[in-house]
Each structure stands twice: as structure tokens, then as C-alpha cells.
Design an enzyme around this catalytic site. Structure first.
Site, PDB file in Angstrom:
ATOM      1  N   SER A 125      -9.473   1.643   3.018  1.00  0.00           N
ATOM      2  CA  SER A 125      -8.660   2.479   2.152  1.00  0.00           C
ATOM      3  C   SER A 125      -7.642   1.668   1.357  1.00  0.00           C
ATOM      4  CB  SER A 125      -7.928   3.541   2.987  1.00  0.00           C
ATOM      5  OG  SER A 125      -7.071   2.948   3.942  1.00  0.00           O
ATOM      6  N   SER A 171      -9.856  -0.724   7.194  1.00  0.00           N
ATOM      7  CA  SER A 171      -9.296  -0.663   5.842  1.00  0.00           C
ATOM      8  C   SER A 171      -8.644  -1.953   5.380  1.00  0.00           C
ATOM      9  CB  SER A 171      -8.273   0.474   5.761  1.00  0.00           C
ATOM     10  OG  SER A 171      -8.892   1.719   5.940  1.00  0.00           O
ATOM     11  N   LYS A 225       0.845  -1.201   0.000  1.00  0.00           N
ATOM     12  CA  LYS A 225       0.000   0.000   0.000  1.00  0.00           C
ATOM     13  C   LYS A 225       0.876   1.245   0.000  1.00  0.00           C
ATOM     14  CE  LYS A 225      -3.905   1.929   2.651  1.00  0.00           C
ATOM     15  NZ  LYS A 225      -4.807   1.686   3.804  1.00  0.00           N
TER      16      LYS A 225
END
Length: 599
Positions: free
Chosen positions: A153, A177, A79
Site C-alpha cells: 500500500s 506493503s 506515507k
């Protein structure tokens, strides 16, 4: 070459062991998939093909034996709020971008175990959101519908694994997330107990609550990867050693009931939740209805209370000069922090402590909770029309977990008639990260929905917990792929994870040993680099047989690791290293051997 649709640790290890496939082949195949991907919003910074192949070649040069490291040749995505040296970290905000010189702590550990980074993945900007649409780099979509959100996210990380672009991916989970995107892409999401994985090298969202998480195709893979990545990091004030917590073999599990069962009209996701409850009950667990209200109130504090100020604290200086560079929804959320005073923060803390007492009462009556990972799913168009309200719905059953210091594993729950997936999450006390595994694995298997795009995927089970197995640190010729490793394998030993000793150990090359062996000696007060070791697990009887065969001057004692743990391991009598070559500077026996100094 043709890779399986979904990449698992087992499938890759089997391919490598066959000799027909190398990490270079896998790197080329993954690069092909990334270039052919129909979703252009998955990666913010993909690793170029040439660099990915070069990394695979370098791995093979350093460690030529197949599967000689726990994650040898395993491709993974990261990420883009987690640092990878040489790749930009943007947090999905181009004006914020920087290029780190060093990997995040968890990336260091994963690369040391042989894993290969495929790229930096998209996210809701500054990890603020649960839907995946708040990024200037585009909105990744669920792998099952180009119209529907991927979840966030950690949007790109989930899609990368579900589409077979990586065997696993790192996400983050502050409010859900790492769980919501797992649900929307038919994946497992591992949310560790806060502090178990270091946050060094992570752009914080809420620093006191952030957890780096793992997306994987199955629970066994997710747990194995988490064990490699975890470890106390002195550079992270929130990193800590967390004692493991056991769970009953027939646990009581909390289930939603009455007015607290809210699916916003999504009867099919509710049906899949009820089916998961029935599966867990069939495994011998006992469902216990409980009052979700205090957890719902705690969840509301995260975005509706002064905790939102922690998001401002993470980017305050940048926000002061670049507010217009923020996604409008993210900007509104972070700006709302200015509505709260220090007095508000203390009042919210008092309210939280009162709610925490009520949460403790819940866990006095149940061992774990079984909740929906998300109560429903939305299209990208719906989310953009009502970005704040719909996003808050997605976190209804996730936002409370980190405030209470809990562990969680999200697993697929099956598919709705429209072909969209849903998920459920097991949530347990802090430290129950491993204990949740067998139950989460059984739920996933019972759903019979495969993983990611492969609805027929098969994967290995989570090993049954064996609390009597003994961990052993090996430092020399017993390391995986080295001459004496077979002695461990013959005794049924299993590799747990790579590790590193505390700083006060020295390593020497023992003269006249065949095969060549090192001697590890503790030198209190010495401040060295720490030395690479591997942790293996043996049954007590096998451990006793192994120890009985160790020749002098080597023996087994207690070794301190850099994460604060102590395990049994190889030590050498101090007289035997008198006059021996000290090789501490190499950082470990394998690196010393790779330098070509061992005959």
C-alpha cells in the site's frame, strides 16, 4: 544545482561537507523535481516549496555546522497514514482527513536528527492492498512503466525514493506493503521486527501487526535510518525493546521448491529469484529446500480469516457512517469482518498456533528464508479488472511475516527483459534486523542493478558487524559538530544515532570549564523531559584510551535511555554541580548552546 538522480545519505553528506551545497539548495532542487514529476499521484500533500526551504533554513540556523546531525538536511517523504504536524492525514480517504497537532513518534526522531519532510505520499486506502490502485488520489505507477502498478500500500513512498524526490521514505508494512513496492521500483525495503518502531501517530490497519517501514536506495541507508527512528515508546502498547539476534556467517537459508514455487507463469521473475539463490550460495550460505505450506496457510489467515476484523476495529465508527466513502475493494474487505464471530477468532487462533509450531520447525533447520518479494507484476488495467484475486497473489510470500514476529529486508534482484524490476526478501527471526543487513547488501550488490531509476547507482556497503564495539552516550562538548567531537573522530568512533536519557536525569552548566561542558547527574524520582544525547560506537581499545583521558569531575558510568536500554556515558560527580546553573529545561546541551548562553 544538479543533484544525483538517486539521493543517498553518503552523497548528501559529501555534498554538504564540500561546502558547495546547503540544505536550502537541496530543498530547492527537490522542490523542482517534485513540480516536474511526470506522476501526479505520488503525493497527497506535498510540502509547499516555501515551507520546505524555510525548514531547511531553520535547520541551518539551529545547527549551522554541515553534517552536525545524523540526517542533517536529508529530505524524506511520509506515507499519508503517518502523522506530520501541520499536514493533513487522510489515509487516502478525504472524508476521514484530519490535521494533527503533533508528529508521529518516528517523525519526531527523524526530524530531531536533521531530516526534512517533503510531503505526505499516496497509498492504498487505509493501507489495505498491495497494488497501489485503491486511492481516490490516483494510482502511482512503477517508475519503469506508466502502465504497471507501483505496488502498495506504500505506493507513493516507494515512487518518491525511486524517482529521486526524497532520499528515503516512511511506509508501513502489515502484509507486505513495505516490500512489494520496493520490488516494483528497484529499491530496498526495511521491514523491522514488529514493535521495534513505534506506531504512535499511525492510523492503524491491523494494530497488533503494523510495522512502520523504510524505503531507501541501499541497505546501509535503510538500516541507518531505521536505527534513528527506532526506540521504545511508552505511548504505544506494542512498542518494545527487542534484543538483537545474531546469524551465522555461513547461514542456512530456506528456498522454495516443488509445488510451492508459484510465479503465476512469470518465468522471468522466477529466473531472477533463482539467480538470487545462486548469489547467496556463492557467498558461502547453504540453500535448504523447505515446505512453504504452513507459511502459506498463515498468510491466508490474514485476509481470509478473522484477522480481517482488526481492520474493521481500526475504523469501525467511521465505517459505520461513511462506508460509501471507501474504495469498493477496501470496503468489501473491511465489511467481510462482519462474517466472523468471536468463536471464529478463537478457532483461527488455535489454527495459527498449530501452524506456528510448524513454522518454528522450519526455522530450526534454517537461519533465514530467501523468498520473492512478489511472484509477478501486473498492469493497472489488469489490477482494476480483478482487484481482489490479483492483489492476493502479490502477498503470497509476504503476508505471514508479521503474524510470526519476523524481521525482513527486501532488495532488488535485477530486471526482466521487458525492463521491469523484480525483488527478493531475506526474512529472519525477530531481532535479526541488523544481522540480515550484510547478506541483503551483498545480494543487492550482486544483482548490479543500481537503485530506483539509476541502474548504475553506487552506494556504501553495510559495515561488517563488530559485536565488540562499545556504545558511548555523549551529552556535551563531544556532540557532533561541537569543540571536542574531534577526539572521538580521531579514535575512529562512528555516530550511531541520537537518543534521549530516561526522565530522571538533570543537566548543569559546569562553571570554569574550557571549552564549556555540562554535567549530567541522575536524580532518582525526578520526572524531567529527558535529555538529548548521541550514541557513538568505539572499538574497545579506543574506548579505553578515551575514558583514560576524561578529566574529573566527569567520568563514565551507565546511563539509562528512554527506550529502556542502558549504555556507557558521561556522568558528573554530584559535588561538582553544587551551585551550578541547572539547564535541564533546555532538553540538552546543544539547545542550551543555541540559546546563546555559552561564551
Amino acid at each position: 544545482m544538479t543533484l544525483p538522480t538517486i539521493l543517498t545519505l553518503t552523497s548528501l553528506r559529501d555534498l554538504y561537507a564540500s561546502g558547495a551545497v546547503t540544505p536550502v539548495d537541496v530543498a530547492e532542487a527537490v522542490a523542482d523535481r517534485m513540480e516536474a514529476s511526470a506522476d501526479p499521484a505520488v503525493f497527497i500533500a506535498p510540502v509547499p516549496r516555501g515551507d520546505l526551504v524555510a525548514a531547511a533554513r531553520a535547520l541551518m540556523e539551529r545547527h549551522p555546522e554541515p553534517n552536525s546531525l545524523p540526517l542533517w538536511g536529508v529530505p524524506f517523504a511520509v506515507k499519508d497514514n503517518i502523522d506530520v504536524a501541520g499536514l493533513p492525514t487522510t489515509a487516502a480517504c478525504p472524508a476521514f482527513a484530519y490535521r494533527p497537532d503533533a508528529d508521529a513518534h518516528v517523525v519526531v526522531r527523524l526530524r530531531a536528527a536533521g531530516a526534512l519532510v517533503t510531503g505526505k505520499t499516496n497509498l492504498d486506502q487505509f493501507a489495505t492492498g498491495l497494488n497501489g490502485t485503491r486511492s481516490p488520489y490516483g494510482a502511482p505507477r512503477s517508475v519503469f512503466s506508466s502502465a504497471h502498478i507501483s505496488g502498495g500500500s506504500s505506493s507513493g513512498s516507494a515512487v518518491a525514493v525511486a524517482a529521486g524526490l526524497a532520499a528515503f521514505a516512511l511506509g508501513t508494512d502489515t502484509a507486505g506493503s513495505g516490500r512489494v513496492p520496493a520490488a516494483f521500483n528497484n529499491l530496498v525495503g526495511i521491514k523491522p521486527t514488529p514493535g521495534l518502531l513505534s506506531g504512535s501517530g499511525l492510523v492503524p490497519a491491523c494494530r497488533s501487526l503494523d510495522c512502520i517501514s523504510v524505503f531507501a536506495s541501499c541497505v546501509a541507508d535503510g538500516l541507518a535510518i531505521r536505527r534513528v527512528a527506532e526506540g521504545v515508546d511508552p505511548a504505544d502498547a506494542f512498542s518494545r525493546s527487542i534484543p538483537p539476534v545474531a546469524l551465522s556467517n555461513a547461514p542456512r537459508f530456506g528456498v522454495l521448491t516443488g509445488a510451492e514455487r508459484e510465479f503465476f507463469g512469470d518465468a522471468e521473475t522466477e529466473r531472477l529469484y533463482d539467480a538470487a539463490v545462486a548469489r547467496l550460495e556463492a557467498l558461502g550460505a547453504t540453500p535448504v529446500p523447505f515446505d512453504y505450506a504452513p507459511l502459506r496457510e498463515i498468510a491466508a489467515l490474514l485476509y481470509g480469516g478473522p484477522w480481517v476484523a482488526e481492520r474493521l476495529a481500526a475504523v469501525e465508527a467511521f465505517f459505520a457512517t461513511h462506508a460509501e466513502d471507501f474504495d469498493p475493494s477496501v470496503r468489501a474487505i473491511i465489511a467481510s469482518a462482519k462474517d466472523f464471530s468471536a468463536v471464529d477468532a478463537f478457532r483461527a487462533r488455535y489454527r495459527f498456533e498449530a501452524l506456528k509450531r510448524r513454522a518454528e520447525a522450519i526455522f530450526a533447520s534454517v537461519d533465514l528464508l530467501l523468498l520473492p518479494s512478489a511472484p509477478t507484476i501486473y498492469t493497472v488495467a489488469e489490477m482494476r479488472d480483478d482487484p481482489i484475486a490479483l492483489n492476493s497473489r502479490l502477498g503470497l510470500y509476504t503476508n505471514f511475516a508479521n503474524l510470526l514476529g519476523l524481521a525482513a529486508i527486501a532488495v532488488p534482484a535485477g530486471f526482466r527483459p521487458d525492463g521491469l524490476p523484480a525483488g527478493v526478501t531475506l526474512i529472519g527471526p525477530g531481532g535479526s534486523d541488523d544481522a540480515l543487513g550484510p547478506f541483503a547488501d551483498a545480494l543487492h550488490r550482486g544483482a548490479a542493478c543500481g537503485a530506483g531509476l539509476d541502474r548504475a547507482a553506487r552506494f556504501p556497503p553495510v559495515p561488517t558487524a563488530e559485536p565488540d564495539r562499545i556504545h558511548l552516550a555523549v551529552v556535551g562538548a563531544h556532540l557532533s559538530g561541537l569543540p571536542l567531537n574531534g577526539q572521538l573522530l580521531d579514535l575512529g568512533a562512528e555516530l550511531v544515532a541520537p537518543a534521549r536519557t530516561a526522565a530522571d536525569y538533570r543537566l548543569y552548566a559546569l562553571p570554569g570549564t574550557r571549552p564549556a561542558k555540562p554535567g549530567l547527574v541522575r536524580d532518582p524520582g525526578y520526572d524531567g523531559p529527558g535529555l538529548a544525547v548521541e550514541i557513538w560506537a568505539l572499538a574497545p581499545a579506543a574506548f579505553a584510551r578515551f575514558v583514560a583521558a576524561i578529566p574529573a569531575p566527569l567520568g563514565i558510568g551507565r546511563i539509562a535511555l528512554d527506550d529502556g536500554r542502558e549504555v556507557s556515558g558521561f556522568l558528573c560527580e554530584s559535588h561538582a554541580v553544587s551551585g551550578a546553573e541547572e539547564i535541564t529545561g533546555y532538553g540538552g546541551w546543544r539547545a542550551y548552546c543555541a540559546a546563546g548562553t555559552v561564551a
